[in-house]
Design an enzyme around this catalytic site. Structure first.
Site, short mmCIF file in Angstrom:
data_model
loop_
_atom_site.label_atom_id
_atom_site.label_comp_id
_atom_site.label_asym_id
_atom_site.label_seq_id
_atom_site.Cartn_x
_atom_site.Cartn_y
_atom_site.Cartn_z
N SER A 77 0.81 1.63 -0.19
CA SER A 77 1.56 2.92 -0.21
C SER A 77 0.40 4.10 1.07
O SER A 77 1.06 3.63 1.90
CB SER A 77 -0.01 4.76 -1.62
OG SER A 77 1.00 5.55 -1.55
N HIS B 206 6.03 3.91 -8.67
CA HIS B 206 5.22 3.55 -7.36
C HIS B 206 4.65 2.39 -7.58
O HIS B 206 3.73 1.61 -6.40
CB HIS B 206 4.06 5.23 -6.99
CG HIS B 206 3.89 5.07 -5.98
ND1 HIS B 206 3.80 4.90 -4.34
CD2 HIS B 206 1.84 5.37 -5.30
CE1 HIS B 206 3.35 4.77 -3.57
NE2 HIS B 206 2.02 4.69 -4.31
#
Length: 680
Positions: free
Chosen positions: A533, A648
Site C-alpha cells: 500500500s 486491499h
C-alpha cells in the site's frame, strides 16, 4: 527509452480494471509468475506450512464482549470463508469452548453463488438482539448490509438492507439507523465515500431517509455515530475535510447541530461526562500529541480548561486508549515498546494514574476487549517478535490471570531481538528492530527489511508466525524499520514526512538498509525490501532512488503513479498525505515522488515482484499493472501477480493468503540466499 510524461502514458489501458485486454495481460503475467515461482521445488511444502499456520485450530480466538456473550469470527480449513459465532465467558475459559454459530459465510456463499467475504457486524444496543451484517463481494471495501436476527440466527425479511456501496451504518434504536451510503448521483464525495448522513426509519424506503447532515463534494466523507451508553444517549455527525482534518457536531433530537469546537486536526470523542481530545498540533498551551479531557457539558458552555491526561516527549508517544466502566486505559510507546497506564477520574475533576501491568522489553501490549457499560474487566494481549500472544483477563484494581496462550509456531533457537538506531541523511535517529541470528556467529546473511512510513501508522513488535516459518526458520533475518511518516514518536514523526517532505521517509529506510550492511548483518546482494500500500510507494522509491542497496524488492498492492492516484478509486482521500496533483504547487514534488514516472532504462534495478488484486477498490490495481508493464518495456527484471479477489488485503481466504505469501518468500529467498543454501 524516455520517461513517461505527464500527458503521455502508453499504459492507461491497464487502468480498465475489468477490461478484456487488461485482464488478458494480467492472465499472461500471472502465468509467467506461477511458472517461475510456484514451480520451485520448495514451493508446495512452504505453502502447506504457511496454510497450516493460518488454519491452525489452536489459534487464540479473539472476541468482543456484547452483554452475556463473546463474539468471534473464525476461519480454518473447514471454514474457508469463515463463521460468525459466539460463546459465554465461562465456555471461553475452556481449552475447547462450545460455540454457537450465528452465520456460516461458506454456506451463504454457496447458497447465493456469491464470493462473500465477512466485513463485520454492528450489534444493536442495549437489547443486543439484532445486528447489521456487512458482506463484501470477494474482499472489496464496498459492502452489502443486511439486518440479522441473533435469536433466530437468520436475516430479517424486509429488514434493513443496503445495496453494495462504501456504506457507514449504525443503530440509533430498534427501528432507526444512521446511514451514509451511495444514493445515486451527487451523493458521494470526489473520494467515493458517502457525502450525506441520513436517519433511516424502519419501513421507510431508503430513498426517503431523512438527511440530517451533508458534507461538501470536495471533502473525504460525511459520517454519523450514535452513542448508546445508558443515560448518555446522543448522536454525532461530522465531515472529514481531508484525511487528517474534520469537523464534529452534536446532533440534537430536533436535528439542530452544535459544533464540538476543537482544532480541525484533533481527534475528539465523548464518553459519559467527558470530552476527550487528542492533539495533532499545539492548542491551549499543550503540545501536539497531548491527550486532554474536559467536562462535556462545560465544554459546550464555553469552558476551555483542560485536564492533561498525557504529555509526550521526544521518545514517548500515545499509542491507544480504551475505557472500562470507571477507568481510561492508555497504551504508551517509549522507543516503540509499550507500557500500560490506568487513569481514573475522581470527584473535583482530577485524575489519578497507575500502571496496569509490566510489559517485557521489545513487546507490544494492548487492551483488546472491555465492557465499558458494565464493568472494569479487561482483556490484555501481550506479544513479541519471538513470543506468541498471551491473553490476560483482569479487573482494574484487582488481579489478572492468563486466559489463553498461543503455542509457538516456529523454531526460535539461536534467534534474538535487538533494537538499533540508524542516522538518516538529515541526522535524525531512526529506530529499527532486528530479529534473527547473531551476525557475529553467522556472518552476513539473507535479510528482509520491512517498512511503511505513512498515515501515522506505527509498526510495533508482534509475533509473525508466517514470517517465522517462511523466513526466520530458514536462517534469514527480519528487520522492521520505524521510519518517519509513521506514528512511533507521535504527530511530529508523521508530519516530518508529509507531502513534499515524503523523501525523509525514503531516506530513513535507506539509512536503515545501509546501517544493516555496516553492522555486518547483511550485504546489499542479500538484502531484500518488502512493503504494501503506502509501503508499496516506499518500495517504488527504493527501486528508483536506491536500487544499489537491495538484492530484491517486493511491493504489494502498491501506490506508484503519484500524478494520477487522486483519480483512481479512493485516491482523492490521500491528498493531505501526499499533495494534490491538480495543484500547481504540489505537482512538481509529486512527479519527483512518483516511482512510475522515475523508471528509466539508464539505471539498473534489482529483481522486483509486484502484487495486487483485481478486487482492490482502495488502491487501484492499475498502479502495479502499469509499473510492471513499464519495467518490462525497459528491460528490467520484474514479475507480476494479481489475485482476482481479496480486495486491499490481497486475499479473501487462507488458501489465497498462503499462496501469495509463498510466492513472496520463494521469490525473496531465491534472490537473496547464497547459492546452494537450504530452503524450507
Amino acid at each position: 527509452m524516455r520517461h513517461v510524461t505527464d500527458d503521455d502514458d502508453p499504459y492507461l489501458w491497464l487502468e480498465d480494471v475489468l477490461g478484456e485486454e487488461a485482464l488478458a495481460w494480467v492472465a499472461e503475467r500471472n502465468a509467467e509468475t506461477e511458472a517461475e515461482l510456484a514451480a520451485d521445488p520448495g514451493f508446495p511444502s512452504l505453502k502447506e506450512r504457511l496454510r497450516d499456520v493460518l488454519d491452525a485450530s489452536d489459534r487464540i480466538p479473539y472476541t468482543a464482549r456484547r452483554g452475556a456473550y463473546l463474539y468471534n469470527f473464525w476461519r480454518d480449513a473447514r471454514h474457508v470463508r469463515g463463521v460468525w459465532r459466539r460463546t459465554t465467558p465461562e465456555q471461553y475459559r475452556k481449552d475447547d469452548p462450545e460455540w454457537e454459530v450465528l452465520l456460516d459465510v461458506d454456506a451463504l456463499a454457496a447458497a447465493e453463488d456469491e464470493k462473500w467475504v465477512w466485513a463485520g457486524a454492528r450489534v444493536r444496543r442495549p437489547d443486543l438482539d439484532r445486528a447489521l451484517v456487512m458482506l463484501s463481494r470477494d474482499g472489496g471495501d464496498a459492502v452489502v448490509v443486511r439486518e440479522f436476527d441473533l435469536t433466530t440466527r437468520a436475516f430479517v425479511e424486509d429488514g434493513f438492507h443496503v445495496p453494495e456501496a462504501k456504506t457507514r451504518i449504525g443503530w440509533i434504536d430498534a427501528d432507526t439507523v444512521l446511514l451514509g451510503t451511495d444514493h445515486g448521483p451527487g451523493s458521494l464525495t470526489d473520494a467515493g465515500y458517502p457525502r450525506t448522513v441520513r436517519r433511516w426509519r424502519r419501513g421507510t424506503p431508503l430513498e426517503e431517509a431523512e438527511t440530517v447532515f451533508e458534507a461538501e463534494v470536495s471533502d473525504v466523507s460525511a459520517w454519523g455515530r450514535y452513542d448508546a451508553t445508558p443515560g448518555y444517549e446522543r448522536a454525532f455527525v461530522g465531515r472529514s475535510l481531508d484525511f487528517y482534518r474534520s469537523e464534529t457536531y452534536l446532533l440534537r433530537e430536533d436535528s439542530t447541530l452544535v459544533r464540538i469546537d476543537v482544532p480541525e486536526d484533533a481527534e475528539a470523542y465523548a464518553h459519559r461526562d467527558h470530552l476527550v481530545v487528542t492533539l495533532k498540533s499545539p492548542w491551549l498551551g499543550q503540545p501536539a500529541g497531548a491527550l486532554l479531557a474536559f467536562g462535556f457539558d462545560a465544554f459546550l458552555a464555553g469552558d476551555r480548561t483542560p485536564r492533561v491526561l498525557f504529555t509526550p516527549d521526544e521518545r514517548t508517544a500515545l499509542a491507544g486508549q480504551v475505557w472500562t466502566r470507571h477507568h481510561l486505559v492508555l497504551e504508551v510507546m517509549r522507543d516503540v515498546s509499550t507500557h500500560i497506564e490506568v487513569l481514573t477520574p475522581v470527584p473535583g475533576g482530577e485524575w489519578t494514574r497507575e500502571p496496569l501491568a509490566d510489559v517485557p522489553p521489545f513487546s507490544a501490549a494492548g487492551v483488546v476487549d472491555t465492557d465499558p457499560d458494565v464493568s472494569d474487566e479487561y482483556v490484555l494481549d501481550v506479544s513479541g517478535f519471538l513470543q506468541p500472544s498471551t491473553l490476560y483477563h483482569g479487573h482494574i484494581g484487582g488481579g489478572s490471570e492468563i486466559l489463553k496462550q498461543a503455542p509457538a509456531r516456529f523454531d526460535t533457537t539461536g534467534l534474538s531481538v535487538r533494537q538499533h538506531f540508524a542516522r538518516s541523511a538529515d541526522g535524525t535517529r531512526v529506530p529499527y528492530f532486528v530479529i534473527g541470528p547473531d551476525p557475529a556467529a553467522t556472518g552476513p546473511g539473507p535479510t528482509l527489511l520491512y517498512g511503511y512510513g505513512g498515515f501515522e501508522v506505527s509498526l510495533t513488535p508482534s509475533y509473525g508466525a508466517v514470517t517465522g516459518r517462511a523466513w526466520l526458520e530458514r536462517g534469514g533475518t527480519y528487520v522492521i524499520a520505524n521510519i518517519r511518516g509513521g506514528g512511533e514518536y507521535g504527530p511530529a514523526w508523521h508530519q516530518a514526512a508529509l507531502r513534499a517532505e515524503r523523501p525523509r521517509a525514503f531516506e530513513d529506510f535507506a539509512a536503515v538498509a545501509a546501517d544493516l550492511v555496516a553492522r555486518g548483518i547483511t550485504t546489499p546482494a542479500m538484502l531484500g525490501a518488502l512493503g504494501g500500500s503506502n509501503g508499496g510507494l516506499l518500495m517504488g522509491a527504493m527501486l528508483t532512488r536506491y536500487p544499489e542497496l537491495f538484492g530484491a524488492i517486493v511491493a504489494q498492492v502498491p501506490l506508484l503513479d503519484m500524478l494520477r492516484f487522486h483519480k483512481l478509486l479512493a485516491g482523492a482521500s490521500w491528498t493531505a498525505e501526499y499533495g494534490d496533483p491538480d495543484v500547481a504547487a504540489d505537482r512538481p514534488h509529486l512527479r519527483d515522488l512518483s516511482p512510475y514516472h522515475q523508471l528509466s532504462a539508464d539505471r539498473s534495478c534489482p529483481p522486483v515482484l509486484l502484487m495486487t488484486s483485481t478486487r482492490d477498490d482502495r488502491v487501484h490495481p492499475g498502479h502495479a499493472r502499469k509499473a510492471a508493464a513499464r519495467l518490462r518495456a525497459l528491460g528490467h527484471p520484474v514479475l507480476f501477480h494479481e489475485n482476482t479477489g481479496g480486495g486491499h488485503a490481497g486475499a479473501s481466504d487462507n488458501e489465497q493468503a498462503a499462496h501469495n505469501r509463498a510466492l513472496v518468500h520463494t521469490f525473496l529467498w531465491r534472490h537473496l540466499a547464497p547459492a546452494g543454501e537450504a530452503g524450507v
